[in-house]
Motif scaffolding. Structure first.
Motif, mmCIF file in Angstrom:
data_model
loop_
_atom_site.group_PDB
_atom_site.id
_atom_site.type_symbol
_atom_site.label_atom_id
_atom_site.label_comp_id
_atom_site.label_asym_id
_atom_site.label_seq_id
_atom_site.Cartn_x
_atom_site.Cartn_y
_atom_site.Cartn_z
ATOM 1 N N ASP A 153 0.174 -6.997 -9.042
ATOM 2 C CA ASP A 153 -0.600 -5.935 -8.406
ATOM 3 C C ASP A 153 -1.560 -5.289 -9.403
ATOM 4 O O ASP A 153 -2.741 -5.087 -9.115
ATOM 5 C CB ASP A 153 0.359 -4.888 -7.833
ATOM 6 C CG ASP A 153 -0.330 -3.938 -6.877
ATOM 7 O OD1 ASP A 153 -0.766 -4.394 -5.819
ATOM 8 O OD2 ASP A 153 -0.442 -2.748 -7.195
ATOM 9 N N LYS A 154 -1.064 -4.972 -10.582
ATOM 10 C CA LYS A 154 -1.902 -4.351 -11.611
ATOM 11 C C LYS A 154 -2.985 -5.302 -12.093
ATOM 12 O O LYS A 154 -4.125 -4.890 -12.349
ATOM 13 C CB LYS A 154 -1.029 -3.894 -12.781
ATOM 14 C CG LYS A 154 -0.146 -2.707 -12.455
ATOM 15 C CD LYS A 154 0.680 -2.275 -13.648
ATOM 16 C CE LYS A 154 1.531 -1.042 -13.308
ATOM 17 N NZ LYS A 154 2.380 -0.638 -14.457
ATOM 18 N N ILE B 133 -10.406 -2.179 -2.383
ATOM 19 C CA ILE B 133 -11.058 -1.047 -3.043
ATOM 20 C C ILE B 133 -11.856 -0.278 -1.995
ATOM 21 O O ILE B 133 -12.869 -0.762 -1.483
ATOM 22 C CB ILE B 133 -11.992 -1.513 -4.175
ATOM 23 C CG1 ILE B 133 -11.244 -2.468 -5.130
ATOM 24 C CG2 ILE B 133 -12.549 -0.314 -4.929
ATOM 25 C CD1 ILE B 133 -10.045 -1.859 -5.812
ATOM 26 N N PRO C 122 -7.153 -7.174 -4.164
ATOM 27 C CA PRO C 122 -7.129 -5.710 -4.112
ATOM 28 C C PRO C 122 -8.074 -5.181 -3.037
ATOM 29 O O PRO C 122 -9.126 -5.769 -2.781
ATOM 30 C CB PRO C 122 -7.599 -5.301 -5.507
ATOM 31 C CG PRO C 122 -8.475 -6.439 -5.941
ATOM 32 C CD PRO C 122 -7.858 -7.671 -5.352
ATOM 33 N N GLN D 227 -5.741 -5.471 -9.567
ATOM 34 C CA GLN D 227 -6.564 -4.259 -9.612
ATOM 35 C C GLN D 227 -7.591 -4.324 -10.730
ATOM 36 O O GLN D 227 -8.711 -3.820 -10.592
ATOM 37 C CB GLN D 227 -5.670 -3.026 -9.795
ATOM 38 C CG GLN D 227 -4.825 -2.683 -8.580
ATOM 39 C CD GLN D 227 -3.948 -1.468 -8.828
ATOM 40 O OE1 GLN D 227 -4.381 -0.471 -9.390
ATOM 41 N NE2 GLN D 227 -2.686 -1.557 -8.423
ATOM 42 N N ARG D 228 -7.230 -4.983 -11.841
ATOM 43 C CA ARG D 228 -8.140 -5.083 -12.985
ATOM 44 C C ARG D 228 -9.145 -6.222 -12.833
ATOM 45 O O ARG D 228 -10.316 -6.069 -13.147
ATOM 46 C CB ARG D 228 -7.347 -5.296 -14.283
ATOM 47 C CG ARG D 228 -6.523 -4.107 -14.719
ATOM 48 C CD ARG D 228 -6.159 -4.221 -16.199
ATOM 49 N NE ARG D 228 -5.493 -5.483 -16.497
ATOM 50 C CZ ARG D 228 -4.178 -5.668 -16.466
ATOM 51 N NH1 ARG D 228 -3.384 -4.669 -16.127
ATOM 52 N NH2 ARG D 228 -3.652 -6.834 -16.774
ATOM 53 N N CYS E 92 0.835 -1.198 0.000
ATOM 54 C CA CYS E 92 0.000 0.000 0.000
ATOM 55 C C CYS E 92 0.869 1.247 0.000
ATOM 56 O O CYS E 92 2.073 1.188 0.245
ATOM 57 C CB CYS E 92 -0.935 0.017 1.209
ATOM 58 S SG CYS E 92 -0.071 0.093 2.802
ATOM 59 N N GLU F 104 -11.926 3.307 -5.037
ATOM 60 C CA GLU F 104 -10.557 3.500 -5.490
ATOM 61 C C GLU F 104 -9.645 2.418 -4.920
ATOM 62 O O GLU F 104 -9.830 1.992 -3.782
ATOM 63 C CB GLU F 104 -10.018 4.873 -5.049
ATOM 64 C CG GLU F 104 -10.599 6.041 -5.813
ATOM 65 C CD GLU F 104 -9.899 7.339 -5.446
ATOM 66 O OE1 GLU F 104 -9.685 8.158 -6.347
ATOM 67 O OE2 GLU F 104 -9.554 7.521 -4.265
ATOM 68 N N TRP F 105 -8.650 2.002 -5.747
ATOM 69 C CA TRP F 105 -7.668 1.047 -5.233
ATOM 70 C C TRP F 105 -6.877 1.707 -4.113
ATOM 71 O O TRP F 105 -6.411 2.837 -4.240
ATOM 72 C CB TRP F 105 -6.705 0.602 -6.336
ATOM 73 C CG TRP F 105 -5.604 -0.262 -5.804
ATOM 74 C CD1 TRP F 105 -5.649 -1.605 -5.590
ATOM 75 C CD2 TRP F 105 -4.303 0.164 -5.374
ATOM 76 N NE1 TRP F 105 -4.457 -2.049 -5.064
ATOM 77 C CE2 TRP F 105 -3.609 -0.986 -4.907
ATOM 78 C CE3 TRP F 105 -3.666 1.392 -5.318
ATOM 79 C CZ2 TRP F 105 -2.316 -0.930 -4.427
ATOM 80 C CZ3 TRP F 105 -2.369 1.449 -4.828
ATOM 81 C CH2 TRP F 105 -1.705 0.290 -4.394
ATOM 82 N N THR G 255 -3.147 -3.760 -1.814
ATOM 83 C CA THR G 255 -3.294 -5.142 -2.281
ATOM 84 C C THR G 255 -2.813 -6.065 -1.173
ATOM 85 O O THR G 255 -1.707 -5.879 -0.652
ATOM 86 C CB THR G 255 -2.492 -5.418 -3.564
ATOM 87 O OG1 THR G 255 -2.915 -4.518 -4.589
ATOM 88 C CG2 THR G 255 -2.707 -6.854 -4.036
#
Length: 276
Positions: A66-67, A91, A89, A70-71, A23, A95-96, A99
């Protein structure tokens, strides 16, 4: 009310899996999440990160996971070195925010051995020693249980953020890059290079970084590195010089000096006390 750190310790108790929260510093500061809970580290990973190329690839792998989380949301996958982990993730208010990683898992020993052998060959590491580290991993927990643990940790984080009235800070891109650079022990990024790259005053950039993280850039970077070194000292018998190099220090005397300033004792003394 238990803190996030205490909840994680409770969830880990009696198991070999590890829980980490990747984070931003403003989130960590709001919830008092310790550095040791924010740095992805265990005996197996520490060994694979003992070469410059190994740690660079490990960082790239984490950024990719991580990305992807998020998706796509919660997912489980093998890392490039063969360890299995679950990413979830967090949220918060659409908003993220963070993780959660449940790592140090080994649900498929053969697949782990196959990937591990490739990494050992690539980085000229001892496969026999790396293989012995599998015994320190968790091969009892199944994927659904790991996902449930990750989701529970994410829910705890969101509840705590709500409780403290957390408001997300707007972090400029140069500061984001510097925070990532601090986590990459072999990055050459500095305040000066970042300020030149983004056409921003160096002193102002340093002020922004400290406002968001609570530390100057060099202090923050040293804290991240020394925390990783302390973990390795607590969980292995590698030479001090090898540990220093693995966390980005070329000079072992300088590393020992910084370690003593941070922990009040030398690396050797720290290992002796914590091994007991």
């Amino acid at each position: 009310m238990l803190s996030v750190n205490e909840w994680i310790e409770l969830l880990e108790r009696g198991h070999r899996f590890k829980i980490y929260v990747w984070c931003r510093p403003d989130v960590a500061k709001a919830l008092n999440i310790s550095f040791s809970r924010r740095i992805h580290s265990n005996a197996f990973c520490d060994y694979m990160k003992s070469t410059p190329e190994g740690i660079r690839n490990c960082v790239r792998c984490r950024v990719c996971a991580d990305k992807l989380a998020q998706r796509r949301g919660i997912l489980g996958a093998f890392c490039i070195h063969g360890m299995f982990e679950v990413c979830c993730p967090v949220i918060f208010k659409n908003e993220w925010t963070a993780t959660v990683y449940v790592s140090n898992l080994c649900p498929d020993v053969k697949e782990t051995q196959k990937r591990m052998a490739g990494s050992c060959k690539k980085y000229s590491l001892s496969y026999k020693y790396a293989e012995s580290l599998i015994e320190k991993t968790d091969n009892e927990i199944d994927l659904k249980s790991a996902e449930a643990i990750a989701e529970a940790t994410a829910e705890i984080i969101m509840a705590r953020l709500e409780n403290v009235g957390f408001k997300r800070l707007s972090v400029p891109e140069p500061v984001k890059k510097l925070i990532d650079a601090a986590a990459d022990f072999y990055s050459c990024e500095t305040l000066k290079s970042a300020s030149e790259k983004y056409y921003i005053n160096e002193k102002y950039l340093g002020h922004l970084f400290k406002e968001i993280t609570g530390f100057g850039f060099c202090d923050y970077k040293n804290k991240v590195r020394l925390n990783e070194a302390a973990y390795i000292l607590r969980n292995g018998n590698r030479k001090i010089i090898d540990i220093a190099v693995s966390v980005g220090y070329d000079n072992v005397s300088y590393f020992s000096k910084k370690f003593r300033l941070e922990y009040g004792i030398s690396p050797t003394e720290y290992r002796r006390i914590n091994n007991k």
